[in-house]
Design a protein around this motif. Structure first.
Motif, short mmCIF file in Angstrom:
data_model
loop_
_atom_site.label_atom_id
_atom_site.label_comp_id
_atom_site.label_asym_id
_atom_site.label_seq_id
_atom_site.Cartn_x
_atom_site.Cartn_y
_atom_site.Cartn_z
N SER A 103 -0.08 6.87 10.49
CA SER A 103 -0.61 6.62 9.15
C SER A 103 -0.62 5.11 8.94
O SER A 103 0.11 4.38 9.61
CB SER A 103 0.23 7.32 8.08
OG SER A 103 1.56 6.83 8.10
N ILE A 104 -1.40 4.66 7.99
CA ILE A 104 -1.62 3.23 7.86
C ILE A 104 -0.54 2.52 7.04
O ILE A 104 -0.28 1.34 7.25
CB ILE A 104 -3.03 2.94 7.28
CG1 ILE A 104 -3.41 1.46 7.44
CG2 ILE A 104 -3.13 3.39 5.83
CD1 ILE A 104 -3.52 1.00 8.85
N TYR A 105 0.11 3.23 6.12
CA TYR A 105 1.11 2.59 5.26
C TYR A 105 2.50 3.18 5.49
O TYR A 105 2.67 4.19 6.15
CB TYR A 105 0.75 2.78 3.78
CG TYR A 105 -0.64 2.33 3.40
CD1 TYR A 105 -1.14 1.10 3.82
CD2 TYR A 105 -1.45 3.11 2.59
CE1 TYR A 105 -2.41 0.68 3.47
CE2 TYR A 105 -2.72 2.70 2.23
CZ TYR A 105 -3.20 1.48 2.67
OH TYR A 105 -4.46 1.07 2.33
N GLY A 106 3.49 2.51 4.90
CA GLY A 106 4.86 3.03 4.89
C GLY A 106 5.66 2.72 6.12
O GLY A 106 6.61 3.46 6.43
N HIS A 107 5.33 1.65 6.82
CA HIS A 107 6.05 1.29 8.03
C HIS A 107 6.74 -0.06 7.87
O HIS A 107 6.35 -0.88 7.05
CB HIS A 107 5.10 1.24 9.22
CG HIS A 107 4.32 2.49 9.42
ND1 HIS A 107 4.86 3.63 9.97
CD2 HIS A 107 3.03 2.80 9.12
CE1 HIS A 107 3.95 4.58 10.02
NE2 HIS A 107 2.83 4.10 9.51
N ALA A 108 7.78 -0.27 8.67
CA ALA A 108 8.44 -1.58 8.67
C ALA A 108 7.49 -2.64 9.20
O ALA A 108 6.52 -2.33 9.90
CB ALA A 108 9.69 -1.51 9.55
N GLU A 109 7.77 -3.88 8.84
CA GLU A 109 7.00 -5.03 9.33
C GLU A 109 5.54 -5.03 8.86
O GLU A 109 4.66 -5.59 9.51
CB GLU A 109 7.03 -5.11 10.86
CG GLU A 109 8.40 -5.00 11.49
CD GLU A 109 9.35 -6.12 11.06
OE1 GLU A 109 8.87 -7.22 10.77
OE2 GLU A 109 10.57 -5.87 11.01
N GLU A 110 5.27 -4.39 7.71
CA GLU A 110 3.90 -4.39 7.21
C GLU A 110 3.41 -5.80 6.91
O GLU A 110 2.23 -6.10 7.08
CB GLU A 110 3.78 -3.53 5.94
CG GLU A 110 3.68 -2.06 6.20
CD GLU A 110 3.27 -1.26 4.98
OE1 GLU A 110 2.74 -0.15 5.16
OE2 GLU A 110 3.48 -1.74 3.85
N HIS A 111 4.32 -6.67 6.46
CA HIS A 111 3.93 -8.05 6.15
C HIS A 111 3.37 -8.74 7.38
O HIS A 111 2.43 -9.55 7.28
CB HIS A 111 5.15 -8.82 5.63
CG HIS A 111 6.20 -9.08 6.67
ND1 HIS A 111 6.96 -8.06 7.20
CD2 HIS A 111 6.58 -10.23 7.30
CE1 HIS A 111 7.78 -8.57 8.12
NE2 HIS A 111 7.57 -9.88 8.20
N PHE A 112 3.93 -8.42 8.55
CA PHE A 112 3.48 -9.04 9.80
C PHE A 112 2.20 -8.38 10.31
O PHE A 112 1.25 -9.06 10.71
CB PHE A 112 4.60 -8.95 10.84
CG PHE A 112 4.31 -9.71 12.10
CD1 PHE A 112 4.41 -11.10 12.13
CD2 PHE A 112 3.93 -9.06 13.26
CE1 PHE A 112 4.14 -11.82 13.29
CE2 PHE A 112 3.66 -9.76 14.43
CZ PHE A 112 3.77 -11.15 14.44
N ARG A 113 2.19 -7.05 10.31
CA ARG A 113 1.02 -6.33 10.81
C ARG A 113 -0.25 -6.74 10.06
O ARG A 113 -1.28 -7.05 10.67
CB ARG A 113 1.22 -4.82 10.64
CG ARG A 113 2.08 -4.17 11.67
CD ARG A 113 1.97 -2.65 11.60
NE ARG A 113 2.79 -2.03 12.62
CZ ARG A 113 4.06 -1.67 12.44
NH1 ARG A 113 4.63 -1.88 11.28
NH2 ARG A 113 4.74 -1.10 13.42
N PHE A 114 -0.18 -6.72 8.72
CA PHE A 114 -1.39 -6.99 7.95
C PHE A 114 -1.75 -8.48 7.94
O PHE A 114 -2.91 -8.83 7.74
CB PHE A 114 -1.27 -6.43 6.52
CG PHE A 114 -1.43 -4.94 6.48
CD1 PHE A 114 -2.62 -4.35 6.86
CD2 PHE A 114 -0.38 -4.11 6.08
CE1 PHE A 114 -2.78 -2.97 6.84
CE2 PHE A 114 -0.53 -2.73 6.05
CZ PHE A 114 -1.74 -2.17 6.43
#
Length: 476
Positions: A103-114
């Motif tokens: 799924s696209i949301y709700g994961h750790a390190e979202e700040h880095f991924r996006f």
């Protein structure tokens, strides 16, 4: 005109909310007259297998590939894979950062991924040499900061779909933004001591839009500005509210292959009764009477959607004959409550946990009313889908719901039932009015009128054209 959209969602590949539907239908309309591209992440679990063209594009500009930093290494090993859908070229960002996600949301390190995705979208815009770069919500906002700082900036537009989600992160997590290939001065993006990606988009884009005129007004003051109203006021002359449209091919009861029986404005009553009867069989409630009002609710079970207000009104108005079908997931306590009601009151209430596109269409076709008790709603699409299916919307007076649903004795005809947000008594009274309307001869007039409303993208596409031209003029 060559337009590149950057987004985390796009129907039918990645869908979590209205952004996916909005962008899919807007780009389909734009593709009739323009060259339209969409950049989005490639994840493991997608709603559809893309139609690949076999072409690939780098995710890193040659000028930014001269160092051996971790970020540069990641981007050097990532790429865009090209596909096509309804005349739109899609560019899926293939990277280890996203590819393993279900799924696209709700994961750790979202700040880095996006942030990595944002850089890659910026790079793609430069590689494709587009005329307009259009980024959506905080997930792609940093691409606008990169665009603004570029030696060859492309005219840019930023659309705020929901200001409640801003992508704000502690500064110690975002130090990489000062290094290659970003080289960003992040102090302007500071909000409450954090690096705020949404603020970066608002400050950096040539033009800003949001998804309804009503929501634009609401976000210029608190609490609906969620702390950024001052920032939007600074850019108010560059800030437009453009109401979303809907895909009138995808959401059309005459052509919909997902529903049990197609119908039109001429035979809506027969069509709704058949769809209601078959829906009750599918959900295991064949004993429910089809001659009483069915109210559908579909949405994420979050604080925004106002479901506690609905529950209170439901309990206060148990004497009403309404039946309810709810489709959604989110808050665990709300899910437990809905499961309890579904188990203990099977003659009144049914809850399906999760999201099911086919079931969503069936609920719209079968329901007599569609309830949206939102505390705030940037635009909302289900009230427009409901109009198309002859399903009378019951909505709170907020944002795009206020712009699209009207109820007043001063009007020639009403387009739904309206109540005050976060007010169980007002919603309860709206449910009473729904009962009266269902039993009234006025219902046929209301249904035929709302099915005749035009929520297509033709007019809205022209409004975006105007915003694009403003962005281009500022870039000259």
């Amino acid at each position: 005109m060559k337009i590149l959209h950057a987004s985390a969602e796009y129907f039918p590949y990645i869908k979590m909310g209205g952004l996916a539907d909005m962008l899919s239908s807007l780009t389909k309309e734009q593709a009739e007259t323009e060259e339209v591209y969409v950049a989005l992440p490639l994840i493991t679990l997608m709603g559809k297998e893309p139609k690949w063209t076999g072409k690939e594009f780098p995710a890193l500009l040659p000028a930014d590939s001269k160092t051996d930093s971790l970020v540069v290494s990641i981007l050097r090993n990532s790429r865009f894979l090209e596909a096509e859908e309804s005349g739109v070229k899609l560019y899926f960002f293939q990277s280890d950062l996203f590819q393993s996600l279900n799924s696209i949301y709700g994961h750790a390190e979202e700040h880095f991924r996006f942030a990595m995705f944002s850089y890659s979208c910026y790079a793609l815009s430069q590689i494709l040499k587009v005329d307009i770069f259009h980024a959506h919500d905080w997930h792609t906002a940093l691409s606008l900061a990169l665009q603004k700082d570029s030696a060859f900036p492309i005219p840019s537009v930023f659309t705020v779909h929901n200001l409640a989600y801003q992508g704000d992160h502690p500064y110690w997590m975002t130090g990489f933004l000062k290094e290659e290939p970003f080289r960003l001065i992040t102090s302007p993006f500071d909000h409450d001591g954090k690096c705020n990606y949404m603020k970066a988009g608002i400050l950096s884009a040539a033009q800003i839009t949001t998804v309804s005129p009503g929501y634009r007004v609401e976000t210029l003051s608190e609490p609906n500005g969620f702390g950024l109203s001052y920032c939007l006021n600074q850019r108010s002359s560059d800030y437009s509210g453009i109401l979303n449209g809907i895909d009138t091919e995808e959401w059309n009861p005459e052509k919909d292959k997902r529903i049990f029986k197609s119908y039109s404005r001429e035979n809506w009553k027969e069509g709704k009764l058949k769809n209601k009867e078959e829906l009750y069989k599918e959900i295991g409630r064949p004993f429910l009477p089809i001659d009483v009002p069915l109210i559908g609710l579909i949405g994420r079970l979050t604080f925004q959607k106002g479901f506690p207000t609905f529950l209170q009104a439901f309990l206060n108005r148990r004497h009403l004959p309404h039946r309810y079908v709810v489709l959604g997931s989110g808050d665990l306590e709300m899910e437990k409550t809905f499961f309890y009601l579904s188990d203990h009151f099977p003659g009144v209430f049914y809850f399906y946990r999760g999201y099911n596109e086919s079931l969503a269409h069936k609920i719209e076709a079968a329901s007599d009313f569609f309830l949206m008790p939102s505390l705030f709603e940037p635009c909302g699409l289900n009230q427009m889908y409901s109009h198309a299916y002859g399903t009378i919307p019951i909505v709170s007076r907020v944002g795009g719901l206020r712009d699209t649903v009207e109820e007043s004795i001063l009007l020639d005809f009403k387009t739904g039932i309206v109540f005050e947000p976060n007010d169980a008594s007002s919603l309860g009274y709206a449910l009473e009015r729904a009962k009266d309307l269902f039993e009234s001869t006025d219902r046929e007039t209301v249904v035929k009128n709302i099915m005749n409303l035009d929520w297509s993208w033709k007019k809205r596409k022209l409004e975006y054209d105007g915003v694009y031209q403003k962005a281009i003029d500022l870039n000259i």
